[in-house]
Design an enzyme around this catalytic site. Structure first.
Site, mmCIF file in Angstrom:
data_model
loop_
_atom_site.group_PDB
_atom_site.id
_atom_site.type_symbol
_atom_site.label_atom_id
_atom_site.label_comp_id
_atom_site.label_asym_id
_atom_site.label_seq_id
_atom_site.Cartn_x
_atom_site.Cartn_y
_atom_site.Cartn_z
ATOM 1 C CD GLU A 53 -6.206 53.555 -22.895
ATOM 2 O OE1 GLU A 53 -6.614 54.664 -23.285
ATOM 3 O OE2 GLU A 53 -6.052 53.278 -21.699
ATOM 4 C CB CYS A 75 -3.054 58.356 -28.042
ATOM 5 S SG CYS A 75 -2.108 58.011 -26.558
HETATM 6 P P1 NAD Z 1 -5.023 51.268 -36.231
HETATM 7 O O1 NAD Z 1 -6.353 51.199 -35.568
HETATM 8 O O2 NAD Z 1 -4.975 51.462 -37.689
HETATM 9 O O3 NAD Z 1 -4.179 49.939 -35.944
HETATM 10 C C1 NAD Z 1 -3.934 49.476 -34.631
HETATM 11 C C2 NAD Z 1 -3.757 47.974 -34.658
HETATM 12 O O4 NAD Z 1 -5.001 47.323 -34.976
HETATM 13 C C3 NAD Z 1 -2.749 47.449 -35.658
HETATM 14 O O5 NAD Z 1 -1.965 46.461 -35.019
HETATM 15 C C4 NAD Z 1 -3.627 46.837 -36.744
HETATM 16 O O6 NAD Z 1 -3.000 45.810 -37.455
HETATM 17 C C5 NAD Z 1 -4.764 46.287 -35.939
HETATM 18 N N1 NAD Z 1 -6.003 46.062 -36.668
HETATM 19 C C6 NAD Z 1 -6.458 46.678 -37.781
HETATM 20 N N2 NAD Z 1 -7.690 46.216 -38.132
HETATM 21 C C7 NAD Z 1 -8.025 45.296 -37.184
HETATM 22 C C8 NAD Z 1 -9.181 44.497 -36.960
HETATM 23 N N3 NAD Z 1 -10.236 44.530 -37.767
HETATM 24 N N4 NAD Z 1 -9.184 43.684 -35.866
HETATM 25 C C9 NAD Z 1 -8.142 43.661 -34.997
HETATM 26 N N5 NAD Z 1 -7.029 44.389 -35.186
HETATM 27 C C10 NAD Z 1 -6.961 45.201 -36.263
HETATM 28 O O7 NAD Z 1 -4.241 52.430 -35.429
HETATM 29 P P2 NAD Z 1 -2.819 53.071 -35.775
HETATM 30 O O8 NAD Z 1 -2.945 53.868 -37.023
HETATM 31 O O9 NAD Z 1 -1.780 52.003 -35.679
HETATM 32 O O10 NAD Z 1 -2.615 54.055 -34.531
HETATM 33 C C11 NAD Z 1 -2.983 55.403 -34.536
HETATM 34 C C12 NAD Z 1 -4.251 55.607 -33.738
HETATM 35 O O11 NAD Z 1 -4.097 55.044 -32.443
HETATM 36 C C13 NAD Z 1 -4.583 57.074 -33.506
HETATM 37 O O12 NAD Z 1 -5.967 57.274 -33.665
HETATM 38 C C14 NAD Z 1 -4.203 57.281 -32.027
HETATM 39 O O13 NAD Z 1 -4.876 58.352 -31.398
HETATM 40 C C15 NAD Z 1 -4.536 55.964 -31.440
HETATM 41 N N6 NAD Z 1 -3.783 55.737 -30.209
HETATM 42 C C16 NAD Z 1 -4.470 55.757 -29.033
HETATM 43 C C17 NAD Z 1 -3.772 55.588 -27.830
HETATM 44 C C18 NAD Z 1 -4.497 55.624 -26.510
HETATM 45 O O14 NAD Z 1 -3.893 55.296 -25.496
HETATM 46 N N7 NAD Z 1 -5.758 56.005 -26.454
HETATM 47 C C19 NAD Z 1 -2.387 55.398 -27.846
HETATM 48 C C20 NAD Z 1 -1.728 55.393 -29.078
HETATM 49 C C21 NAD Z 1 -2.449 55.551 -30.253
#
Ligand code: NAD
Length: 468
Positions: free
Chosen positions: A242, A276
Site C-alpha cells: 500500500e 494516503c
Molecule cells: P516510509 O516509506 O518512509 O516508511 C514506512 C516504513 O518503512 C517505516 O516503518 C520505515 O521504517 C520502513 N522502512 C524504511 N526503509 C525500509 C527498508 N529499506 N526496508 C523495510 N522497511 C523500511 O513511509 P512514511 O513516510 O512512513 O509514510 C508516508 C507514505 O506512506 C506516503 O507516501 C503515503 O501515501 C504512504 N501511505 C500509503 C498508504 C496506503 O494505504 N496506500 C497508507 C498510508 C500511507
C-alpha cells in the site's frame, strides 16, 4: 484499565532508546526502545515457534480470541488515543485519534467475524476441485507514521485471523503508539503470536529479507515499497504493498458548491492531509470554479488547528520536520509560479510545533510541483478545466493511482467518468472513506494487493487447490 503512564511504563526501554517528542509542542512524550537486528531475529524465532499452535486453534477459536483482544482495545482506547495524539500530533477529536481507535476496533472485529469458506470451483462429471486458504506462517508488518494504530490493525488482524503469527516493525516516528497497542492485544493473545520490534530502517530491511518471513504487509512510500520488493526477492516473499498516492478529484459543473465544500475539505484535510488516499489535486470546471474555491476557502479558514490534546481542535501539526519541509517547499513553489494562495500558506516558522496552516491554492497550473508531487499535508491545489477529457487526462497523468473522486449531481454521469480513471478506488461525491468489508488497494505505483473484507483475508493465506 491502562493509563497513559502505565502504557508508557510497560514499553519503557531497557537498552538503547530514542526520545519521542510531541510534534505540536516539542515536549517529551516517552522513550522508545531501539531494537537491534538480533532482537528482530529473536522475535521472528518466537513467532515461528508459536505459529503451528495458533493455526491449530481453527477459525472459530481464533475469532473468539480476537474479539476478546478487541474488547481489551476498547477498554484502553482512551489511554491509547491520548498517547497517539501526543506522539503523532493528531487531535483527539474530529476524524483523528479517538476515531482511529474506533476504526481499529471495528476492523479487528470484522476480520474476526468474516467467514472465508472453502470455494468449490468445479463439481460435475469432470471431477471436484476446491480452493482452501492455508496459513502462510510468520508475517512481517511494516507501517507508516500517519495512522499508526489503524494501519497496524489492518495488517495484524487478517494475518492473525488466517492462522499466521506476526512481527510488526512500526515507523521510527510513531513506535510508542504501536508498541502500546501490541501490549494491549497481548494481554489476550497467546505468547509469541504477536510481537513489535521498534528499530531503525535496517530492522525493516532485515524483516523484508528474513528467510522465515513468508509475507510482508507494507504500507508506506513508493520508494520504500520498491526497496522491499528488491530485498524480498531472494526469498520470493508474498507482498501486499500500500504505497503513496496523489489522488485527483474531478468536480463536474452540475454540483452545488456550497453543498460539497465540507466533503471536499475532509476528503483533502483528514489527518491534516497526512493520509494516503486523501484528495491531493482538485480539478474544477470553469463554470463553477470561483464558487467552489470560495466555499472551500470559507470552510478551510474556519477549521481549528492546534495542539492535539486540546479538545477543540480538529487539525494538528505535521508529524515531523521532513514532512513540514515538503509541504513548505511545494507551497512556496506554487507561490513563485504565480498561483494564488486563498487561505493559509504562511506558517509561523518560529513556533515549537510543525504547524502548517490549512492552505487552498487556486489558479495553479497542472505541471506545478504542488500538483504533480504527493504533498502529504494540508495544502490543496485547485486546477481549472473546461473540457472533461482534459480533466480525466490530467487525473491519470501521474505514476500513482491509489484513489480518486468524481463530484456530480448525476450519478450515471459520475460513474461513466469514474470508469475512465485509473485508480484502485473511485469515490462518488466523497473522498477517502474506507469500510472493513470493502476491498482497498492501489493501482500503478500505488502498489498491489487488496486489504479488507474477504479479499483481504485471502491475501493472508496461501491458496491450496484440492483436485479430486
Ligand atoms: P516510509 O516509506 O518512509 O516508511 C514506512 C516504513 O518503512 C517505516 O516503518 C520505515 O521504517 C520502513 N522502512 C524504511 N526503509 C525500509 C527498508 N529499506 N526496508 C523495510 N522497511 C523500511 O513511509 P512514511 O513516510 O512512513 O509514510 C508516508 C507514505 O506512506 C506516503 O507516501 C503515503 O501515501 C504512504 N501511505 C500509503 C498508504 C496506503 O494505504 N496506500 C497508507 C498510508 C500511507
Amino acid at each position: 484499565m491502562e493509563t497513559l503512564e502505565s502504557l508508557l511504563a510497560a514499553i519503557a526501554p531497557t537498552g538503547e532508546s530514542r526520545d519521542i517528542l510531541n510534534p505540536a509542542t516539542g515536549e517529551l512524550v516517552g522513550k522508545a526502545p531501539i531494537h537491534s537486528v538480533a532482537d528482530l531475529d529473536a522475535a521472528v524465532d518466537a513467532a515461528e515457534k508459536a505459529q503451528p499452535a495458533w493455526a491449530a486453534l481453527g477459525h472459530a477459536k481464533r475469532s473468539e480470541i480476537m474479539n476478546k483482544a478487541a474488547d481489551a482495545l476498547d477498554e484502553n482506547a482512551e489511554a491509547l488515543a491520548q498517547l497517539l495524539s501526543r506522539e503523532q500530533g493528531k487531535p483527539l477529536n474530529g476524524p483523528n485519534a479517538r476515531f482511529e481507535l474506533g476504526g481499529a476496533s471495528a476492523w479487528l472485529r470484522t476480520a474476526a467475524a468474516t467467514p472465508l469458506e472453502t470455494e468449490v470451483v468445479v463439481d460435475d462429471e469432470s471431477g471436484h476441485a476446491e480452493i482452501t486458504y492455508r496459513p502462510i506462517g510468520v508475517v512481517g508488518a511494516i507501517g507508516p507514521w500517519n495512522w499508526p494504530i489503524m494501519i497496524s490493525i489492518w495488517q495484524i488482524a487478517p494475518a492473525l485471523r488466517m492462522g499466521n503469527t506476526v512481527v510488526v516493525k512500526p515507523s521510527e516516528y510513531t513506535p510508542l503508539s504501536v508498541l502500546a497497542l501490541i501490549n494491549v492485544l497481548n494481554s489476550v493473545l497467546p505468547a509469541g503470536v504477536l510481537a513489535g520490534v521498534s528499530g531503525d530502517r535496517e530492522v525493516g530491511a532485515r524483516l523484508s529479507s528474513h528467510p522465515t518471513i513468508g509475507k510482508i504487509m507494507f504500507t508506506g512510500s513508493t520508494a520504500t515499497g520498491k526497496a522491499i520488493i528488491r530485498s524480498s526477492a531472494d526469498t520470493v516473499k508474498r507482498l501486499t504493498l500500500e504505497l503513496g498516492g496523489n489522488d485527483a478529484g474531478i468536480v463536474l459543473p452540475d454540483v452545488d458548491p456550497k453543498a460539497i465544500a465540507e466533503g471536499l475539505f475532509w476528503g483533502a484535510f483528514i489527518n491534516t492531509g497526512q493520509t494516503c488516499a486523501a484528495l491531493k489535486r482538485l480539478y474544477v470546471h470553469d463554470d463553477i470554479y470561483d464558487e467552489v474555491v470560495a466555499e472551500l476557502t470559507a470552510v478551510t479558514g474556519a477549521m481549528p488547528m492546534g495542539v492535539g490534546t486540546d479538545e477543540n481542535n480538529v487539525l494538528g501539526p505535521l508529524q515531523n520536520k521532513a514532512q513540514f519541509d515538503i509541504v513548505d517547499r511545494l507551497v512556496e513553489s506554487a507561490k513563485s509560479s504565480g498561483a494564488k494562495v486563498m487561505v493559509g500558506g504562511n506558517p509561523d516558522r518560529d513556533q515549537p510545533g510543525y504547524f502548517y496552516p490549512a492552505t487552498i491554492v487556486a489558479d495553479i497550473e497542472n505541471d506545478n510541483p504542488l500538483v504533480q508531487e504527493e504533498q502529504f499535508g494540508p495544502a490543496l491545489p485547485v486546477i481549472r478545466y473546461s473540457k472533461l477529457e482534459d480533466a480525466i487526462a490530467m487525473a491519470n497523468g501521474v505514476e500513482v493511482g491509489l484513489g480518486a473522486s468524481v463530484w456530480s449531481a448525476d450519478a450515471s454521469k459520475a460513474r461513466e467518468v469514474a470508469s475512465q480513471i485509473v485508480s484502485g478506488t473511485v469515490w462518488i461525491n466523497s473522498h477517502g472513506g474506507v469500510h472493513p468489508m470493502i476491498p482497498f488497494g492501489g493501482s500503478k505505483q500505488s502498489g498491489y494487493g487488496l486489504e479488507f473484507g474477504v479479499e483481504g483475508l485471502k491475501a493472508l493465506g496461501i491458496p491450496q487447490i484440492i483436485n479430486g
